[in-house]
Design an enzyme around this catalytic site. Structure first.
Site, PDB file in Angstrom:
ATOM      1  N   GLU A 115       0.826  -1.210   0.000  1.00  0.00           N
ATOM      2  CA  GLU A 115       0.000   0.000   0.000  1.00  0.00           C
ATOM      3  C   GLU A 115       0.862   1.263   0.000  1.00  0.00           C
ATOM      4  O   GLU A 115       0.517   2.261  -0.647  1.00  0.00           O
ATOM      5  CB  GLU A 115      -0.949  -0.022   1.202  1.00  0.00           C
ATOM      6  CG  GLU A 115      -2.052  -1.059   1.029  1.00  0.00           C
ATOM      7  CD  GLU A 115      -2.901  -1.258   2.262  1.00  0.00           C
ATOM      8  OE1 GLU A 115      -4.136  -1.168   2.152  1.00  0.00           O
ATOM      9  OE2 GLU A 115      -2.329  -1.516   3.341  1.00  0.00           O
ATOM     10  N   GLU A 135      -4.257  -9.713   3.503  1.00  0.00           N
ATOM     11  CA  GLU A 135      -5.151  -9.567   4.644  1.00  0.00           C
ATOM     12  C   GLU A 135      -6.320 -10.557   4.627  1.00  0.00           C
ATOM     13  O   GLU A 135      -6.827 -10.952   5.682  1.00  0.00           O
ATOM     14  CB  GLU A 135      -5.680  -8.132   4.713  1.00  0.00           C
ATOM     15  CG  GLU A 135      -4.673  -7.107   5.194  1.00  0.00           C
ATOM     16  CD  GLU A 135      -3.762  -6.575   4.100  1.00  0.00           C
ATOM     17  OE1 GLU A 135      -3.021  -5.605   4.355  1.00  0.00           O
ATOM     18  OE2 GLU A 135      -3.787  -7.126   2.974  1.00  0.00           O
TER      19      GLU A 135
END
Length: 280
Positions: A115, A135
């Protein structure tokens, strides 16, 4: 608790380098890291001598992601929410900075590490490195822009699979898909190439990267016709700038342009039609 990953900042001419300094733990990103990263970006925005920034990780990884040790110690979801706010705020500073940021992905970029790379403007990756937002394997979703930036940079189907399954791309595959701008054969070459890209950006007209970032950001949700209206205004403003005039003169005179060696403080220009008003 394990030591937090710090952020070091060094300047070499017009190019600055931000390094995640947590090599023993593969540079996990925690609350202190986010604060340090945000502070470094603000410092660079205020330094008119800096024209481009390289972001990388110490050791053999870019970043293994969010600091699980810290998150495991959170007492409730409120603490997690504050962490995520700090993380996304730091990445937004990178995205909104007038400076071009080049991610030198010298190894694994997982979860929050990817990210961070996605928030940068350009990416140079190690071909054998691993990129993922894993995730989903923990029963959650990315929380620092992964579901928003990844589908804007990679094909939507690929991004959807990565988010839903936590699947991994190699750096070479990321380059094939257009998620990366340059492909390197070794971690060392990643830094060499990222530095070369940053030097090229730093040697150009300072307003071009800044206007590119603001124009792409502000027109992302507009129709093509409305975006072109903003594009015309930006192109006209750049043509009237000192660097724009110098660039055209140099082209006509068949010589290399001599752009201003420094950018304006904070990198903004009040005549920029694509730059919204910002409160302190």
């Amino acid at each position: 608790m394990s030591a937090a990953t710090g952020v070091s900042l060094r300047r070499d001419g017009a190019v600055a380098t931000l390094v995640l300094e947590g090599a023993e733990r593969l540079n996990p990103i925690g609350s202190a890291t986010c604060r340090a990263l945000a502070g470094a970006v603000r410092e660079l925005d205020a330094d008119a001598s800096v024209r481009a920034v390289v972001v990388t990780g110490a050791g053999r990884a870019f970043s293994a992601g969010a600091d699980i040790d810290e998150i495991d110690g959170f007492a409730d979801s409120g603490e997690f929410e504050r962490f995520i706010h700090g993380f996304t705020d730091a990445l937004e500073l990178i995205e909104r900075s007038p400076l071009p940021f080049v991610a030198a992905v010298n190894g694994a970029a997982m979860g929050g590490g990817l990210e961070l790379a996605l928030a940068c403007d350009l990416r140079v990756v190690f071909g054998k490195g691993k990129l993922a937002v894993p995730e989903a394997k923990l029963g959650v979703l990315p929380g620092a822009g992964g579901t928003q930036r990844l589908p804007r940079l990679a094909p939507r189907g690929i991004a959807t699979e990565m988010i839903m399954l936590g699947s991994t791309l190699t750096g070479a595959r990321a380059y094939e898909l257009g998620l990366a701008n340059r492909l390197a054969e070794s971690p060392e070459d990643v830094l060499v190439q990222a530095r070369a890209v940053a030097e090229e950006l730093a040697g150009g007209a300072a307003l071009v990267p800044a206007r590119t970032k603001s124009l792409l950001r502000e027109t992302a949700m507009l129709s093509v016709a409305d975006g072109i209206v903003r594009e015309r205004a930006a192109a006209t403003a750049l043509h009237g700038s000192a660097d724009g005039q110098e660039g055209f003169r140099a082209f006509v005179e068949k010589r290399a342009p001599k752009f201003a060696p420094h950018r304006a403080a904070h990198g903004t220009d009040p005549t920029d039609p694509t730059e919204p008003e910002r409160t302190p």
